[in-house]
Design a protein around this motif. Structure first.
Motif, PDB file in Angstrom:
ATOM      1  N   PHE A   1       4.376  14.386 -11.368  1.00 58.05           N
ATOM      2  CA  PHE A   1       4.817  14.414 -12.767  1.00 58.05           C
ATOM      3  C   PHE A   1       3.756  15.075 -13.644  1.00 58.05           C
ATOM      4  O   PHE A   1       4.070  15.914 -14.487  1.00 58.05           O
ATOM      5  CB  PHE A   1       5.114  12.992 -13.262  1.00 58.05           C
ATOM      6  CG  PHE A   1       5.456  12.926 -14.711  1.00 58.05           C
ATOM      7  CD1 PHE A   1       6.700  13.339 -15.161  1.00 58.05           C
ATOM      8  CD2 PHE A   1       4.528  12.479 -15.638  1.00 58.05           C
ATOM      9  CE1 PHE A   1       7.015  13.298 -16.512  1.00 58.05           C
ATOM     10  CE2 PHE A   1       4.832  12.433 -16.991  1.00 58.05           C
ATOM     11  CZ  PHE A   1       6.084  12.841 -17.424  1.00 58.05           C
ATOM     12  N   LEU A   2       2.495  14.724 -13.460  1.00 57.71           N
ATOM     13  CA  LEU A   2       1.409  15.309 -14.256  1.00 57.71           C
ATOM     14  C   LEU A   2       1.261  16.802 -13.976  1.00 57.71           C
ATOM     15  O   LEU A   2       1.030  17.591 -14.906  1.00 57.71           O
ATOM     16  CB  LEU A   2       0.102  14.566 -14.000  1.00 57.71           C
ATOM     17  CG  LEU A   2       0.042  13.130 -14.504  1.00 57.71           C
ATOM     18  CD1 LEU A   2      -1.240  12.449 -14.058  1.00 57.71           C
ATOM     19  CD2 LEU A   2       0.179  13.084 -16.017  1.00 57.71           C
ATOM     20  N   ILE A   3       1.392  17.202 -12.722  1.00 57.80           N
ATOM     21  CA  ILE A   3       1.320  18.631 -12.385  1.00 57.80           C
ATOM     22  C   ILE A   3       2.476  19.382 -13.035  1.00 57.80           C
ATOM     23  O   ILE A   3       2.283  20.439 -13.639  1.00 57.80           O
ATOM     24  CB  ILE A   3       1.314  18.832 -10.861  1.00 57.80           C
ATOM     25  CG1 ILE A   3      -0.026  18.346 -10.274  1.00 57.80           C
ATOM     26  CG2 ILE A   3       1.563  20.298 -10.501  1.00 57.80           C
ATOM     27  CD1 ILE A   3      -0.038  18.262  -8.759  1.00 57.80           C
ATOM     28  N   LEU A   4       3.674  18.837 -12.958  1.00 56.04           N
ATOM     29  CA  LEU A   4       4.839  19.470 -13.567  1.00 56.04           C
ATOM     30  C   LEU A   4       4.657  19.597 -15.075  1.00 56.04           C
ATOM     31  O   LEU A   4       4.980  20.633 -15.660  1.00 56.04           O
ATOM     32  CB  LEU A   4       6.106  18.679 -13.240  1.00 56.04           C
ATOM     33  CG  LEU A   4       7.417  19.259 -13.770  1.00 56.04           C
ATOM     34  CD1 LEU A   4       7.673  20.635 -13.150  1.00 56.04           C
ATOM     35  CD2 LEU A   4       8.566  18.323 -13.464  1.00 56.04           C
TER      36      LEU A   4
ATOM     37  N   ALA B   1       0.840  -1.204   0.000  1.00 55.02           N
ATOM     38  CA  ALA B   1       0.000   0.000   0.000  1.00 55.02           C
ATOM     39  C   ALA B   1       0.871   1.249   0.000  1.00 55.02           C
ATOM     40  O   ALA B   1       0.581   2.218  -0.714  1.00 55.02           O
ATOM     41  CB  ALA B   1      -0.935  -0.010   1.206  1.00 55.02           C
ATOM     42  N   TYR B   2       1.963   1.250   0.793  1.00 58.03           N
ATOM     43  CA  TYR B   2       2.878   2.390   0.797  1.00 58.03           C
ATOM     44  C   TYR B   2       3.536   2.576  -0.578  1.00 58.03           C
ATOM     45  O   TYR B   2       3.704   3.696  -1.054  1.00 58.03           O
ATOM     46  CB  TYR B   2       3.961   2.221   1.868  1.00 58.03           C
ATOM     47  CG  TYR B   2       3.494   2.590   3.252  1.00 58.03           C
ATOM     48  CD1 TYR B   2       3.079   3.887   3.543  1.00 58.03           C
ATOM     49  CD2 TYR B   2       3.479   1.640   4.266  1.00 58.03           C
ATOM     50  CE1 TYR B   2       2.653   4.223   4.816  1.00 58.03           C
ATOM     51  CE2 TYR B   2       3.056   1.970   5.546  1.00 58.03           C
ATOM     52  CZ  TYR B   2       2.640   3.260   5.809  1.00 58.03           C
ATOM     53  OH  TYR B   2       2.218   3.594   7.065  1.00 58.03           O
ATOM     54  N   MET B   3       3.899   1.469  -1.191  1.00 58.40           N
ATOM     55  CA  MET B   3       4.523   1.530  -2.508  1.00 58.40           C
ATOM     56  C   MET B   3       3.548   2.096  -3.544  1.00 58.40           C
ATOM     57  O   MET B   3       3.905   2.965  -4.340  1.00 58.40           O
ATOM     58  CB  MET B   3       5.002   0.139  -2.946  1.00 58.40           C
ATOM     59  CG  MET B   3       5.837   0.189  -4.204  1.00 58.40           C
ATOM     60  SD  MET B   3       6.613  -1.377  -4.611  1.00 58.40           S
ATOM     61  CE  MET B   3       5.200  -2.324  -5.125  1.00 58.40           C
ATOM     62  N   LEU B   4       2.311   1.648  -3.516  1.00 57.09           N
ATOM     63  CA  LEU B   4       1.299   2.156  -4.457  1.00 57.09           C
ATOM     64  C   LEU B   4       0.990   3.625  -4.194  1.00 57.09           C
ATOM     65  O   LEU B   4       0.841   4.415  -5.132  1.00 57.09           O
ATOM     66  CB  LEU B   4       0.032   1.315  -4.381  1.00 57.09           C
ATOM     67  CG  LEU B   4       0.147  -0.109  -4.907  1.00 57.09           C
ATOM     68  CD1 LEU B   4      -1.145  -0.879  -4.653  1.00 57.09           C
ATOM     69  CD2 LEU B   4       0.497  -0.105  -6.383  1.00 57.09           C
ATOM     70  N   LEU B   5       0.920   4.013  -2.927  1.00 54.06           N
ATOM     71  CA  LEU B   5       0.687   5.413  -2.584  1.00 54.06           C
ATOM     72  C   LEU B   5       1.851   6.277  -3.074  1.00 54.06           C
ATOM     73  O   LEU B   5       1.637   7.351  -3.653  1.00 54.06           O
ATOM     74  CB  LEU B   5       0.507   5.568  -1.070  1.00 54.06           C
ATOM     75  CG  LEU B   5       0.291   7.004  -0.583  1.00 54.06           C
ATOM     76  CD1 LEU B   5      -0.981   7.599  -1.184  1.00 54.06           C
ATOM     77  CD2 LEU B   5       0.230   7.038   0.939  1.00 54.06           C
ATOM     78  N   GLY B   6       3.072   5.817  -2.879  1.00 55.26           N
ATOM     79  CA  GLY B   6       4.254   6.549  -3.357  1.00 55.26           C
ATOM     80  C   GLY B   6       4.247   6.704  -4.871  1.00 55.26           C
ATOM     81  O   GLY B   6       4.537   7.778  -5.395  1.00 55.26           O
ATOM     82  N   ALA B   7       3.904   5.629  -5.571  1.00 53.22           N
ATOM     83  CA  ALA B   7       3.837   5.679  -7.032  1.00 53.22           C
ATOM     84  C   ALA B   7       2.754   6.662  -7.484  1.00 53.22           C
ATOM     85  O   ALA B   7       2.958   7.427  -8.439  1.00 53.22           O
ATOM     86  CB  ALA B   7       3.580   4.289  -7.597  1.00 53.22           C
ATOM     87  N   ALA B   8       1.622   6.684  -6.805  1.00 57.36           N
ATOM     88  CA  ALA B   8       0.540   7.606  -7.149  1.00 57.36           C
ATOM     89  C   ALA B   8       0.967   9.052  -6.924  1.00 57.36           C
ATOM     90  O   ALA B   8       0.668   9.939  -7.737  1.00 57.36           O
ATOM     91  CB  ALA B   8      -0.713   7.276  -6.350  1.00 57.36           C
ATOM     92  N   ILE B   9       1.677   9.312  -5.842  1.00 55.83           N
ATOM     93  CA  ILE B   9       2.153  10.671  -5.554  1.00 55.83           C
ATOM     94  C   ILE B   9       3.159  11.117  -6.609  1.00 55.83           C
ATOM     95  O   ILE B   9       3.080  12.237  -7.128  1.00 55.83           O
ATOM     96  CB  ILE B   9       2.745  10.751  -4.134  1.00 55.83           C
ATOM     97  CG1 ILE B   9       1.622  10.621  -3.093  1.00 55.83           C
ATOM     98  CG2 ILE B   9       3.527  12.056  -3.942  1.00 55.83           C
ATOM     99  CD1 ILE B   9       2.119  10.466  -1.667  1.00 55.83           C
ATOM    100  N   VAL B  10       4.106  10.262  -6.966  1.00 54.80           N
ATOM    101  CA  VAL B  10       5.103  10.601  -7.986  1.00 54.80           C
ATOM    102  C   VAL B  10       4.416  10.862  -9.329  1.00 54.80           C
ATOM    103  O   VAL B  10       4.725  11.839 -10.018  1.00 54.80           O
ATOM    104  CB  VAL B  10       6.166   9.491  -8.112  1.00 54.80           C
ATOM    105  CG1 VAL B  10       7.034   9.695  -9.344  1.00 54.80           C
ATOM    106  CG2 VAL B  10       7.017   9.439  -6.859  1.00 54.80           C
TER     107      VAL B  10
END
Length: 186
Positions: free
Chosen positions: A18-21, A5-14
């Protein structure tokens, strides 16, 4: 919370960052209004009229040169309606002929049609720039894919037009084109 879950949350945040940038600080983040008041003013009827020589490079998805080309264009305008014929010669020996049918609104809006477009392209002139967005269907020998294209053209102080285009499939950049367009002296 589990490690997965932490890994998926981290991937979603990254991915979100990226999309915002990409929306704030990239090629796609430009707007015609960003160039209002810059000069010399881009006017399709002036800068894309008569015989024009084009030279450019196409980059593949990894940023390496995929093709080089030259082109002989001819722009003809009747008021706010114009036709631009293009004859390209690629370094592979292939040639391509295209024709744009353009309409310029009094407010700088641009409407574009061509036989290989899916639908109609739309854009806007502002200051020393022009942005044009459209969907293009590649020739069958190139896969026949439909790509989303954003063209930006900028007029230099000497009157040369620099064109930078990005081609995307499912939002992912698959090619980029950089070219110059220079009026042919009589």
């Amino acid at each position: 919370m589990t490690a997965l879950a932490y890994m998926l949350l981290g991937a979603a945040i990254v991915l979100g960052l990226f999309l915002i940038l990409a929306r704030v600080a990239s090629f796609a983040a430009q707007r015609p209004e960003d160039y209002a008041g810059t000069g010399p003013a881009f006017d399709l009827r002036t800068h894309l009229d008569g015989p024009i020589r084009c030279e450019g490079v196409i980059y593949g998805p990894l940023g390496r040169v995929a093709s080089r080309f030259t082109g002989d264009f001819e722009g003809r305008w009747d008021g706010n309606r114009g036709v631009m014929t293009e004859h390209f010669q690629y370094d592979s020996g292939n040639t391509q002929d295209r024709e744009w049918r353009l309409e310029l609104g009094n407010d700088g809006q641009v409407r574009a049609e061509a036989d290989d477009l899916v639908g109609t392209g739309s854009g806007r002139q502002s200051g020393a720039s022009l942005r044009l967005c459209y969907n293009i269907r590649l020739p069958k020998e190139a896969g026949g894919h439909v790509l989303s294209v954003t063209d930006w053209m900028y007029v230099t102080p000497g009157g040369v037009v620099v064109n930078r285009s990005q081609f995307r499939k499912f939002g992912i950049k698959v090619a980029e084109l950089v070219a110059t367009l220079q009026k042919v002296k009589a």
